[in-house]
Design a protein around this motif. Sequence first.
Motif, PDB file in Angstrom:
ATOM      1  N   LYS A 171      43.974  29.846  25.834  1.00 20.38           N
ATOM      2  CA  LYS A 171      43.812  29.750  26.915  1.00 20.38           C
ATOM      3  C   LYS A 171      44.977  29.261  28.019  1.00 20.38           C
ATOM      4  O   LYS A 171      45.647  28.255  27.362  1.00 20.38           O
ATOM      5  CB  LYS A 171      42.685  28.691  27.278  1.00 20.38           C
ATOM      6  CG  LYS A 171      42.223  28.635  28.976  1.00 20.38           C
ATOM      7  CD  LYS A 171      40.966  27.736  29.137  1.00 20.38           C
ATOM      8  CE  LYS A 171      40.613  27.603  30.504  1.00 20.38           C
ATOM      9  NZ  LYS A 171      39.458  26.683  30.868  1.00 20.38           N
ATOM     10  N   VAL A 172      45.290  29.891  28.786  1.00 19.10           N
ATOM     11  CA  VAL A 172      46.055  29.494  29.872  1.00 19.10           C
ATOM     12  C   VAL A 172      45.620  29.394  31.152  1.00 19.10           C
ATOM     13  O   VAL A 172      44.828  30.495  31.781  1.00 19.10           O
ATOM     14  CB  VAL A 172      47.390  30.434  30.140  1.00 19.10           C
ATOM     15  CG1 VAL A 172      48.459  30.116  31.073  1.00 19.10           C
ATOM     16  CG2 VAL A 172      47.971  30.632  28.558  1.00 19.10           C
ATOM     17  N   HIS A 173      45.728  28.296  32.260  1.00 18.29           N
ATOM     18  CA  HIS A 173      45.305  28.172  33.036  1.00 18.29           C
ATOM     19  C   HIS A 173      45.681  29.291  34.193  1.00 18.29           C
ATOM     20  O   HIS A 173      46.685  29.625  33.896  1.00 18.29           O
ATOM     21  CB  HIS A 173      45.675  26.765  33.866  1.00 18.29           C
ATOM     22  CG  HIS A 173      44.611  26.295  35.110  1.00 18.29           C
ATOM     23  ND1 HIS A 173      45.043  26.641  36.402  1.00 18.29           N
ATOM     24  CD2 HIS A 173      43.553  25.790  35.268  1.00 18.29           C
ATOM     25  CE1 HIS A 173      44.196  26.347  37.228  1.00 18.29           C
ATOM     26  NE2 HIS A 173      43.216  25.735  36.795  1.00 18.29           N
ATOM     27  N   LYS A 174      44.633  29.512  35.282  1.00 14.33           N
ATOM     28  CA  LYS A 174      45.146  30.650  35.900  1.00 14.33           C
ATOM     29  C   LYS A 174      46.311  30.426  36.896  1.00 14.33           C
ATOM     30  O   LYS A 174      47.226  31.285  37.149  1.00 14.33           O
ATOM     31  CB  LYS A 174      44.127  31.102  37.026  1.00 14.33           C
ATOM     32  CG  LYS A 174      43.727  29.958  37.932  1.00 14.33           C
ATOM     33  CD  LYS A 174      42.461  30.330  38.915  1.00 14.33           C
ATOM     34  CE  LYS A 174      41.939  29.132  39.743  1.00 14.33           C
ATOM     35  NZ  LYS A 174      40.727  29.715  40.596  1.00 14.33           N
ATOM     36  N   ASP A 175      46.718  29.157  37.023  1.00 15.03           N
ATOM     37  CA  ASP A 175      48.270  28.732  37.770  1.00 15.03           C
ATOM     38  C   ASP A 175      49.163  28.848  36.832  1.00 15.03           C
ATOM     39  O   ASP A 175      50.354  29.022  36.980  1.00 15.03           O
ATOM     40  CB  ASP A 175      48.169  27.661  38.452  1.00 15.03           C
ATOM     41  CG  ASP A 175      48.175  26.180  37.262  1.00 15.03           C
ATOM     42  OD1 ASP A 175      48.026  26.420  36.211  1.00 15.03           O
ATOM     43  OD2 ASP A 175      47.747  25.325  37.764  1.00 15.03           O
ATOM     44  N   GLY A 176      48.869  29.120  35.383  1.00 13.33           N
ATOM     45  CA  GLY A 176      49.901  29.352  34.554  1.00 13.33           C
ATOM     46  C   GLY A 176      50.571  27.848  33.919  1.00 13.33           C
ATOM     47  O   GLY A 176      51.663  27.925  33.178  1.00 13.33           O
ATOM     48  N   ARG A 177      50.072  26.957  34.441  1.00 14.30           N
ATOM     49  CA  ARG A 177      50.831  25.542  33.905  1.00 14.30           C
ATOM     50  C   ARG A 177      50.068  24.764  33.197  1.00 14.30           C
ATOM     51  O   ARG A 177      50.518  23.602  32.881  1.00 14.30           O
ATOM     52  CB  ARG A 177      50.973  24.835  35.264  1.00 14.30           C
ATOM     53  CG  ARG A 177      51.846  25.674  36.618  1.00 14.30           C
ATOM     54  CD  ARG A 177      53.330  25.984  36.195  1.00 14.30           C
ATOM     55  NE  ARG A 177      53.871  24.833  36.156  1.00 14.30           N
ATOM     56  CZ  ARG A 177      55.136  24.713  35.771  1.00 14.30           C
ATOM     57  NH1 ARG A 177      55.839  26.129  35.395  1.00 14.30           N
ATOM     58  NH2 ARG A 177      56.139  23.984  35.679  1.00 14.30           N
ATOM     59  N   SER A 207      44.055  20.765  42.116  1.00 15.85           N
ATOM     60  CA  SER A 207      43.171  21.464  43.280  1.00 15.85           C
ATOM     61  C   SER A 207      41.828  21.800  42.443  1.00 15.85           C
ATOM     62  O   SER A 207      41.532  21.264  41.355  1.00 15.85           O
ATOM     63  CB  SER A 207      43.912  22.858  42.999  1.00 15.85           C
ATOM     64  OG  SER A 207      43.930  23.500  41.619  1.00 15.85           O
ATOM     65  N   ASP A 208      40.947  22.048  43.392  1.00 14.17           N
ATOM     66  CA  ASP A 208      39.633  21.905  43.157  1.00 14.17           C
ATOM     67  C   ASP A 208      39.328  23.001  42.270  1.00 14.17           C
ATOM     68  O   ASP A 208      38.308  22.943  41.477  1.00 14.17           O
ATOM     69  CB  ASP A 208      38.913  22.365  44.454  1.00 14.17           C
ATOM     70  CG  ASP A 208      38.788  21.422  45.531  1.00 14.17           C
ATOM     71  OD1 ASP A 208      39.215  20.189  45.123  1.00 14.17           O
ATOM     72  OD2 ASP A 208      38.622  21.653  46.835  1.00 14.17           O
ATOM     73  N   ASP A 209      39.974  24.007  41.888  1.00 16.66           N
ATOM     74  CA  ASP A 209      39.632  24.949  41.005  1.00 16.66           C
ATOM     75  C   ASP A 209      40.205  24.633  39.557  1.00 16.66           C
ATOM     76  O   ASP A 209      40.136  25.366  38.632  1.00 16.66           O
ATOM     77  CB  ASP A 209      40.172  26.481  41.248  1.00 16.66           C
ATOM     78  CG  ASP A 209      41.837  26.472  41.523  1.00 16.66           C
ATOM     79  OD1 ASP A 209      42.556  27.365  41.846  1.00 16.66           O
ATOM     80  OD2 ASP A 209      42.429  25.513  41.141  1.00 16.66           O
ATOM     81  N   GLU A 210      40.754  23.329  39.560  1.00 18.34           N
ATOM     82  CA  GLU A 210      41.533  23.260  38.286  1.00 18.34           C
ATOM     83  C   GLU A 210      40.406  22.521  37.385  1.00 18.34           C
ATOM     84  O   GLU A 210      39.922  21.486  37.715  1.00 18.34           O
ATOM     85  CB  GLU A 210      42.688  22.136  38.402  1.00 18.34           C
ATOM     86  CG  GLU A 210      43.230  21.931  37.126  1.00 18.34           C
ATOM     87  CD  GLU A 210      44.733  20.904  37.429  1.00 18.34           C
ATOM     88  OE1 GLU A 210      45.073  21.364  38.373  1.00 18.34           O
ATOM     89  OE2 GLU A 210      44.628  20.080  36.509  1.00 18.34           O
ATOM     90  N   GLU A 211      39.828  23.072  36.500  1.00 19.63           N
ATOM     91  CA  GLU A 211      38.692  22.837  35.249  1.00 19.63           C
ATOM     92  C   GLU A 211      39.510  22.332  34.068  1.00 19.63           C
ATOM     93  O   GLU A 211      40.378  23.077  33.428  1.00 19.63           O
ATOM     94  CB  GLU A 211      37.893  24.094  35.316  1.00 19.63           C
ATOM     95  CG  GLU A 211      36.990  24.350  36.410  1.00 19.63           C
ATOM     96  CD  GLU A 211      35.982  23.193  36.709  1.00 19.63           C
ATOM     97  OE1 GLU A 211      35.673  23.100  37.984  1.00 19.63           O
ATOM     98  OE2 GLU A 211      35.492  22.667  35.833  1.00 19.63           O
TER      99      GLU A 211
END
Length: 253
Positions: free
Chosen positions: A30-36, A249-253
Amino acid sequence: MPTDEEILASGLFAGLRALESGSPEGNYRKVHKDGRALGAYQMRTPALRQIEALDPDGDIDNPADWTGKFGADKDDFLGDDSIQDDAAIAYMNWIGKKSPLAPILKEIDEHPGAVSDGIPVTVTGVLLAAWKRQDQAIGGAKGRSVESDILDRFEVGAILEGREEDIEGELREKALRICDLLQDYAETRDQDDHDADEFGEESWRRWSDHVPKVEDSWENWPRFLEQDGDDASTDNCDCPEADPPCKPSDDEE
């Protein structure tokens, strides 16, 4: 002293993988959608720097900044489950023994009973919260109100330590979903290992018998980091330093 395999099978690390990557077994690609944020434990630049996977000012996208201690580069890290596990143990060791949370964890261990927003404050819950936001974990450990995603982690920790009856009101949906995943994980392990002592009927809510119990777990993790230097808080987020600390950010799960 428990082995790394036993530590990684414990409620703490299974819960961490479920919270970070959606599965107690861990989504290691898995890679977070921000790539970080990378792998089963969604480790970010500050955490990777803290355990010396990256140079002090290193960036995860620059192969030259990877030290080789936990992989040669981002792709190497993502492609190797054992490297990610070792990195997660190293960072959890730092949180438990070297970070500003260490004395707070000892206090919780020796004097349980604190409550944050109706949720029992436990060692496991604080560690799960600290993985995402150390400032929030410290605040919650002191009985202050915390953000909802951090409170979810306090709830999961309370259930893992068998404190679900002390939780006021109903569990949040996310915490309940995570605990259902952990129950399924425990039942699968029980079928595979045929070891009733490891995960009994109720022990999915607690750590397995041969893994350190809650009361001494903060002292008994293997391979504690032996490193000198500043113990300033290092959150597993890569926002610029700020006062108060940054908010993911709110989208960071």
